[in-house]
Write an enzyme that holds these catalytic residues in place. Structure first.
Site, PDB file in Angstrom:
ATOM      1  CG  ASP B 131      -2.012  -1.051   1.110  1.00  0.00           C
ATOM      2  OD1 ASP B 131      -2.193  -1.577  -0.016  1.00  0.00           O
ATOM      3  OD2 ASP B 131      -2.660  -1.374   2.122  1.00  0.00           O
ATOM      4  CB  CYS B 132       3.533   2.460   2.170  1.00  0.00           C
ATOM      5  SG  CYS B 132       4.121   0.893   2.802  1.00  0.00           S
ATOM      6  CE1 TYR B 133       8.877   2.897  -0.040  1.00  0.00           C
ATOM      7  CE2 TYR B 133       8.146   1.388   1.681  1.00  0.00           C
ATOM      8  CZ  TYR B 133       8.896   2.476   1.281  1.00  0.00           C
ATOM      9  OH  TYR B 133       9.669   3.141   2.197  1.00  0.00           O
TER      10      TYR B 133
END
Lengths: 137, 390
Positions: B131-133
C-alpha cells in the site's frame, strides 16, 4: 642463436615432415615446445630453433615461407595490456622462462618477449586479464 | 615533551606547525639500521603504511533514492549481478565476490569499480507492491551522480600477515592465492611486508575503532575489528603473528574513491575479488612504537601452507626477505616465489599518505575504543542426524 617461433600450418601442409627437413637440410636444432597439428586441419607449432649462424636461420625461415608455413616470432603472439596491469606479480610465479619478472628496485613488472615460450600460464594467472595469447586458435 | 614519550596532541601540534617528521614504513626500516628505537622515536613522529591487494570481504551499500511512485526493492541486480535488497526500500548491498549468473569472471567488484569510476550501471529491481510502495518493477541506468550514497563497507580488510601458498599435489590448483603449480613448483604470498599496516603496530596500540584510514583514495574510518579477528595466533620473537591474525572492518565514502586504488579482479576457477589500497598513519609515541614501525622484511615471518592438503597444513616458516627474493628452498628444491599484492602500489600509497599527513589532509587521532586483545576464531561444525556436532 636461439629463437622461438610459432609456425602456422595450412591444412594442405600438415602431412609434410617439416621439422625433419629443418633439421636435415638446414642443420638446425629444433625443440618443439607446444604443438596443435592435426592431419587435414590448420595447426600451430611452437618451436625453439637454434642455428649456428644467422644466415642459416634466414634460409630456413625463407624455405618455410615458400612451403606456405607462416613463421612468426613468439613476441608477436603474446599481448600484454599494460594499462590494466597493477604490477602485482601474480604472473611471475608461473613464468618458467622468466619472460615475466619483477624489477627488484621499483617492483614493476618487466616483460622480456624474447624469452616467452607462449605457454599461456600467465593468461590464467593474471587477476586483471592483462594477457592474451594468440596461438592460431 | 618527556625524553621517552610523545602524546597524540604533541604530534598533531608538530604537524600543524609544519615541524613533524613523517616517513614511510620502508624508510623507517632503513633508518633503524643506523639508529636505535630510542633515537628513531626522537627523530620520527609519524610512519605511513600501505598495501594494495585482494580483499574479498568487501562490498558497498547503495541508496538509490525513491522513484515516484515508490517501490520496495526486494530483488535487484546491477548490470545483471545480484545485490542484496533485504534492507529497507531503496537500500542495497553489493558484495565484491557476488558473481553474474552467466559470466563467471564478472561480478560485484566490477560493479563497484564501474560505479566508483563514474560509469553508468543498469539497475533492475522488483518488489511485491505494498500500500505504501505500490510499484512492482523498476529499471533505469544509475551512476554515482544519480544515487544518494555509495558507502564502501568491508567486513574484513587489511589482514595482519597471511600465509603463503603452495601445492604439493600433481595437478594445478587455481585458488584465491593464484595459480599454484603441482609439485610445489611455486609459492605465492600476499602481504606488503614491512609496509603492511597492521604489521607496523602488531599490538594495535594506536589502531582501533574510529581510526582514520586511507581506503581506496578516500579518508575513511575503521568501523570495528574485522571479522575472523584473531589475537591468539603464535608470534615470533618480534611480536609478529606467523599467519593471518588481526583484521579491520573499514567504512568510507565510495564517491570519493578512485579506480587507481580500487580494482576488480578475477582469479581463475575461484571467482571475483576486489583489490584495494589501504593505509594507516602510525604515530611514533615512544621507543616501543619506534621498534614496531621499523620492523624489517627479514623479521616478518609467515607460514608456507600446502593448499592441496585438507586444512592447508604449514610446510615451513619463511620471511618476506626470502619470499621477495624470487625463490625459496622447499622440499630440497628451489621453488619460484611470486607476490599477489602490488608492492609498487603499496609504496606509492605510503608515499601518498605521507604527503596527506604532512599537508594536514589526513588526521591523526587516537581510537575511540581499543580492539579486544583476547579473541580467537571458531570453526563451523557440521551436525550429525541427531543434531550433535560431528
Amino acid at each position: 642463436m636461439k629463437r622461438n617461433y610459432v609456425l602456422s600450418y595450412k591444412a594442405e601442409n600438415t602431412n609434410e615432415p617439416v621439422i625433419w627437413r629443418l633439421i636435415k637440410d638446414f642443420d638446425l636444432q629444433v625443440n618443439i615446445l607446444r604443438a596443435k597439428v592435426s592431419p587435414g586441419q590448420e595447426g600451430s607449432l611452437l618451436v625453439e630453433i637454434d642455428a649456428s649462424e644467422a644466415a642459416t636461420m634466414d634460409k630456413a625461415l625463407c624455405w618455410l615461407e615458400q612451403q606456405g608455413i607462416k613463421c612468426m616470432g613468439v613476441a608477436k603472439r603474446i599481448f600484454w595490456e599494460e594499462k590494466l596491469c597493477v604490477d602485482c606479480g601474480a604472473c611471475t610465479g608461473v613464468c618458467f622462462p622468466a619472460a615475466l619478472a619483477m624489477d627488484k628496485t621499483d617492483w614493476k613488472l618487466a616483460m622480456d618477449l624474447d624469452r616467452c615460450t607462449a605457454c599461456g600460464l600467465c593468461v590464467k594467472a593474471c587477476p586483471f586479464g592483462c594477457f592474451r595469447l594468440d596461438f592460431g586458435d | 615533551m618527556s625524553d621517552k614519550t610523545k602524546s597524540w596532541e604533541e604530534i598533531n601540534a608538530k604537524l600543524a606547525a609544519g615541524e613533524a617528521v613523517v616517513v614511510t614504513a620502508e624508510e623507517a626500516a632503513l633508518m633503524s639500521e643506523e639508529c636505535t628505537p630510542k633515537e628513531l622515536a626522537k627523530k620520527v613522529d609519524v610512519v605511513t603504511t600501505g598495501t594494495f591487494g585482494a580483499m574479498c570481504s568487501s562490498g558497498m551499500f547503495i541508496n538509490f533514492g525513491h522513484p515516484e511512485p515508490p517501490i520496495r526493492m526486494e530483488k535487484l541486480s546491477l548490470d545483471g549481478v545480484p545485490a542484496y535488497g533485504g534492507i529497507a526500500a531503496v537500500d542495497a548491498y553489493i558484495g565484491a565476490t557476488e558473481v553474474h549468473p552467466d559470466m563467471s569472471n564478472f561480478g560485484g567488484a566490477h560493479i563497484i569499480e564501474n560505479l566508483v569510476s563514474g560509469k553508468e550501471v543498469f539497475l533492475k529491481a522488483s518488489g511485491k507492491g505494498t500500500d505504501c510502495y505500490p510499484r512492482k518493477g523498476f529499471e533505469a541506468k544509475i551512476s554515482k551522480e544519480t544515487i544518494n550514497e555509495m558507502i564502501l563497507a568491508n567486513p574484513r580488510n587489511a589482514y595482519q600477515n597471511y600465509p603463503a601458498a603452495c601445492n604439493s599435489s600433481n595437478k594445478t590448483l587455481y585458488t584465491y592465492m593464484g595459480t599454484l603449480l603441482p609439485g610445489c613448483l611455486n609459492v605465492n604470498y600476499s602481504t606488503s611486508g614491512c609496509l603492511s599496516p597492521l604489521l607496523n603496530d602488531p599490538e594495535m596500540r594506536t589502531i582501533g575503532v574510529g581510526s582514520p584510514v586511507f581506503l581506496a583514495g578516500a579518508l575513511a574510518s575503521v568501523a570495528w575489528n574485522g571479522t575472523q579477528f584473531n589475537t591468539k595466533k603464535p608470534k615470533n620473537k618480534h611480536g609478529i603473528p606467523l599467519s593471518n591474525a588481526a583484521t579491520l572492518m573499514l567504512v568510507g565514502n565510495a564517491k570519493e574513491m578512485s579506480r587507481e586504488w580500487l580494482r576488480a579482479a578475477y582469479f581463475e576457477h575461484y571467482g571475483v575479488s576486489l583489490y584495494l589500497g589501504v593505509g594507516l598513519a602510525i604515530p611514533v609515541l615512544d621507543e616501543d612504537m619506534a621498534y614496531r614501525v621499523s620492523i624489517k622484511n627479514e623479521d616478518i615471518e609467515t607460514t608456507v601452507c600446502d593448499y592441496s592438503q585438507e586444512g592447508h597444513p604449514g610446510l615451513l616458516t619463511s620471511n618476506y626477505a626470502i619470499l621477495r627474493s624470487g625463490e625459496i628452498e622447499l622440499r630440497n628444491r628451489r621453488a619460484r616465489t611470486a607476490p599477489l599484492s602490488s608492492l609498487k602500489k603499496a609504496r606509492e600509497l605510503a608515499v601518498e599518505l605521507k604527503r596527506l599527513v604532512l599537508s594536514n589532509s589526513f588526521p591523526l587521532s587516537p581510537p575511540t575504543m581499543a580492539f579486544s586483545s583476547n579473541t580467537d576464531i571458531k570453526a563451523l561444525l557440521s551436525m550429525d542426524q541427531k543434531g550433535r556436532p560431528s
